[in-house]
Enzyme design. Structure first.
Site: not given
Length: 397
Positions: A227, A248
């Protein structure tokens, strides 16, 4: 991976180790801490670029150091032009930040706090080379701010929060921007929390969260693992940027165009022939068909380590398009993942257009992935995707 990419990976690992030492030994200079940790012998050119700007600490009143070669006393502020910062104009004001006290401010946050609320003028915060180890928040009413660094290999804002330490991934960002019309140029945003393994709880660590509308990032670096870049909401343009992460590492529900960017996976290397997947570039979070959001990548390059997906369908209407992008073989043949929820296959929009490289072979792509034709790809190829003709031109000039 180029030498520069390797250098950044080493720096992230280095700073992760150093993070605790900064607080354990607050009276030691960074150089002394490196010596204590046995890490001062790193020869990476990139680390060598950063370290000299980090060993001086804050010197609000004493601006003299011995010259390293001859022992003479020199003024550490002597490189600043005599008329810097420049005088205000009708449209811009400039303030500067320098860790050694040679400027208006020694921290980025104090410079942000000084900006007039709801200012209609652009405030350029000129940030000198160095590592600024602080958590920075640009509140909603601090609009029209520019962070101007001295190069993404020379200027960085660094912190080490995680989802666990900050009570949620959304709050872990080293930098959090909630205001509109934010610009960043030639600066890096880094989260140096320990690199997690897939499935680790509370280990997400955001380098920057961008939640305001009409933001522009030029020549910036984004460094983290899981992230890294929280591209939360609003219309955003990323040009000539370097974005590194593992899981991600670009996520959120913004409408953003990424042009000429380097996307570097730092997921763990995978043994030849292994089938495990340990990374993903994107996790777009479009919730409904009525939202006009998505990530578009144009003329980018994707490489690094691991075995990764181009995207995971974080929300049911996740939307990501890669065009004219070079991909290495770290991309798995199926390319994408529906978050293990087949009901999303009918609603997500994942497209590829004229990409190249070993990872761009679409022969075995997941069935819901679209190989776009010229007409289908056209809306995602330039700044019109983010309504840039309405707001971006004044930023670029």
């Amino acid at each position: 991976m180029s030498l520069r990419n390797i250098s950044f990976t080493l720096l992230v690992a280095l700073l992760a180790i150093m993070a605790s030492a900064v607080f354990i030994s607050p009276n030691l200079s960074l150089l002394h801490q490196l010596i204590e940790l046995g890490l001062a012998t790193f020869s990476s050119p990139f680390i060598a670029t950063f370290i000299p700007y980090s060993i001086g600490g804050r010197r609000h009143h004493h601006h003299h150091n011995k010259h390293p070669s001859d022992g003479k006393i020199v003024n550490i502020c002597e490189d600043f032009p005599p008329d810097f910062p420049p005088p205000d104009t009708n449209t811009t004001s400039t303030i500067c930040v320098d860790r050694n006290g040679c400027c208006n401010f020694t921290t980025v946050q104090s410079a942000v706090d000084s900006v007039m609320n709801f200012s209609q003028k652009r405030t350029i915060i000129w940030i000198n080379s160095g590592i600024y180890y602080e958590k920075v928040t640009v509140l909603k009413y601090k609009q029209n701010i520019t962070f101007q660094g001295q190069g993404y290999t020379s200027t960085a804002i660094v912190w080490n929060d995680t989802a666990k330490s900050s009570n949620g991934t959304f709050y872990s960002g080293s930098v959090q921007v909630f205001s509109n019309n934010f610009i960043a140029k030639n600066i890096s945003f880094m989260n140096v929390a320990p690199i997690p393994s897939p499935g680790d709880i509370g280990a997400q660590a955001v380098a920057i969260r961008i939640s305001g509308d009409q933001a522009f990032f030029l020549g910036c670096g984004f460094f983290g693992a899981q992230d890294t870049l929280h591209d939360d909401r609003g219309r955003h343009y990323f040009k000539d940027c370097y974005i590194q992460g593992s899981i991600d590492f670009i996520f959120g529900n913004a409408r953003s165009l990424y042009e000429n960017c380097q996307l570097i996976s730092m997921a763990n290397p995978v043994a030849p022939g292994a089938k495990g997947i340990n990374g993903a570039v994107t996790a777009h979070g479009r919730i409904s068909k009525d939202e006009n959001t998505g990530f578009a990548f144009v003329n980018c390059s994707l490489g690094g380590t691991g075995r990764i997906w181009l995207g995971r369908a974080w929300r049911p209407y996740s939307s990501v398009i890669f065009s004219y992008t070079s991909m290495t073989d770290i991309v798995v043949p199926e390319g994408w993942n529906d978050f293990n929820d087949p009901t999303r296959d009918q609603t997500i929009f994942y497209g590829e257009y004229n990409c190249l490289g070993a990872g761009a072979n679409m022969t075995m792509r997941a069935p819901y992935v679209q190989k776009l034709n010229d007409t289908q790809a056209s809306p995602f190829l330039n700044v019109s995707f983010i309504d840039g003709d309405q707001w971006l031109q004044s930023f670029i000039n």
